[in-house]
Write a protein that holds these residues in place. Structure first.
Motif, short mmCIF file in Angstrom:
data_model
loop_
_atom_site.label_atom_id
_atom_site.label_comp_id
_atom_site.label_asym_id
_atom_site.label_seq_id
_atom_site.Cartn_x
_atom_site.Cartn_y
_atom_site.Cartn_z
N LEU A 190 33.60 -22.74 -11.40
CA LEU A 190 33.18 -24.00 -11.63
C LEU A 190 31.84 -24.23 -11.17
CD1 LEU A 190 33.45 -27.14 -12.90
CD2 LEU A 190 34.93 -27.41 -10.83
N ALA A 245 40.50 -24.02 -11.08
CA ALA A 245 38.77 -23.95 -10.85
C ALA A 245 38.44 -23.20 -9.85
CB ALA A 245 38.15 -25.22 -10.98
N GLU A 273 35.20 -32.71 -12.65
CA GLU A 273 36.42 -32.05 -13.17
C GLU A 273 37.69 -32.54 -12.90
OE1 GLU A 273 38.08 -28.45 -15.33
OE2 GLU A 273 35.92 -29.20 -14.96
N GLY A 330 35.08 -15.04 -14.43
CA GLY A 330 34.54 -15.59 -15.89
C GLY A 330 34.59 -17.00 -15.71
N ASP A 331 34.98 -17.76 -16.76
CA ASP A 331 34.86 -19.26 -16.89
C ASP A 331 35.69 -19.88 -15.90
OD1 ASP A 331 33.25 -18.46 -19.30
OD2 ASP A 331 34.84 -18.75 -20.75
N ASP A 332 36.46 -19.28 -15.43
CA ASP A 332 37.23 -20.13 -14.32
C ASP A 332 36.21 -20.48 -13.14
OD1 ASP A 332 39.67 -20.12 -15.42
OD2 ASP A 332 40.13 -18.34 -14.21
N ARG A 379 30.68 -14.20 -11.43
CA ARG A 379 31.02 -14.34 -12.90
C ARG A 379 31.50 -13.13 -13.31
NH1 ARG A 379 24.69 -17.04 -13.20
NH2 ARG A 379 25.35 -19.15 -13.35
#
Length: 315
Positions: A230, A206, A267, A226-228, A222
């Motif tokens: 947190l 994360a 998380e 990306g989606d990593d 971002r």
């Protein structure tokens, strides 16, 4: 639960490690913190004085004691001296918890800011030209291999910078790897390198953005990770004060930054460890170690039917 903070040198690993430790302690949770960075600053970040930090015992100094205790009466390990940093536990080995009374913690653990703190020790003058720093983190790897922890218990490790973490099997010992990433190309480069190494081992990564000053910084992170991504830590007078030696209560941390710590804990808490896979990876790296340099006979230290876990704690 075990979490490592990694990232480029200067990215804020130690700062994030200390904030997270203090956040957990404030919730009344049992915490073991380990400074496994070549630059040993976690004690100071938690509020220890320079004199207290210098006086901390090191894991490296107590390696014979650590090996002797963890070996227990495991019949596959002839002597404590035969244990490698990668030696996995087996039947007869002693398994340890996050916070308990045992000879290792008596010798190596000290209370700092409400957490139990252990340090691997710095790279000393006598090591120059003759030693690898990763030999010093071997004690930490042994401890984590033999550590049985459960939900609501936390081991927090401040790792050495960059991709050097992959010089041993230590990087597989964590439920979550928190990669601290500044909004810079160099920091993102370390993230990509780490991700490339980790992908074949099922390492859960994360990204924690740090030193995020404005919307442009956030947009950059971002776009790059990306989606990593947190959560992120923004400007912080609280952190600046800590860097000057003024350790304020964690409750005084800016609300958005405190929320980031909560997100990291949520998380981590969402993860369920697979103890069979955990042991399999320990065995894999031990066999690699044995075949590469230690000697094939060390493969005999593996107990093929043993899987650690809370149900079989041996004290």
């Amino acid at each position: 639960m075990k979490i490592a903070f990694v990232g480029k040198g200067g990215s804020g690993k130690t700062t994030l490690s200390s904030l997270f430790v203090r956040h957990l302690v404030a919730q009344g949770l049992p915490v073991l913190a380990i400074d496994a960075d070549i630059n040993q600053h976690l004690a100071a970040a938690l509020g220890a004085t320079e004199e207290e930090a210098v006086a901390l015992p090191t894991l490296g100094e107590q390696l014979p004691l650590i090996k002797n205790y963890l070996r227990g009466d495991n019949p596959r390990i002839a002597t404590a001296g035969a244990m490698l940093k990668t030696t996995p536990p087996g039947r007869g080995s002693r398994l340890i918890g996050i916070r308990e009374d045992n000879p290792i913690y008596t010798a190596c653990l000290r209370e700092v800011a409400g957490a139990g703190l252990m340090v691997t020790g710095p790279f000393a003058d006598e090591d120059l030209g003759v030693s690898c720093y990763h030999s010093k983190v071997g004690a930490a790897e042994l401890l984590l291999n033999h550590m049985v922890d459960g939900p609501g218990e936390y081991a927090v490790v401040d790792m050495t910078a960059g991709a050097d973490s992959f010089a041993s099997g230590l990087f597989t010992r964590f439920d979550l790897t928190a990669l601290v990433c500044e909004p810079t190309l160099r920091s993102v480069g370390v993230y990509r390198q780490y991700l490339g190494y980790a992908k074949d081992f099922g390492i859960r990564v994360a990204v924690i953005g740090n030193k995020v000053c404005d919307d442009d910084d956030l947009a950059f992170l971002r776009e790059q990770v990306g989606d990593d991504l947190l959560c992120w830590i923004g400007r912080s007078g609280h952190v600046r004060a800590a860097e000057r030696g003024e350790i304020r209560p964690i409750a005084d941390l800016e609300p958005p930054n405190l929320h980031a710590l909560i997100m990291i804990r949520e998380e981590l808490d969402s993860i369920t460890r697979d103890w069979t896979e955990y042991q399999r990876q320990a065995v894999e790296f031990h066999l690699r170690n044995a075949n590469a340099w230690a000697g094939a006979e060390y493969a005999g230290q593996v107990d093929p039917d043993f899987v650690p876990g809370p149900a079989i704690r041996i004290g």
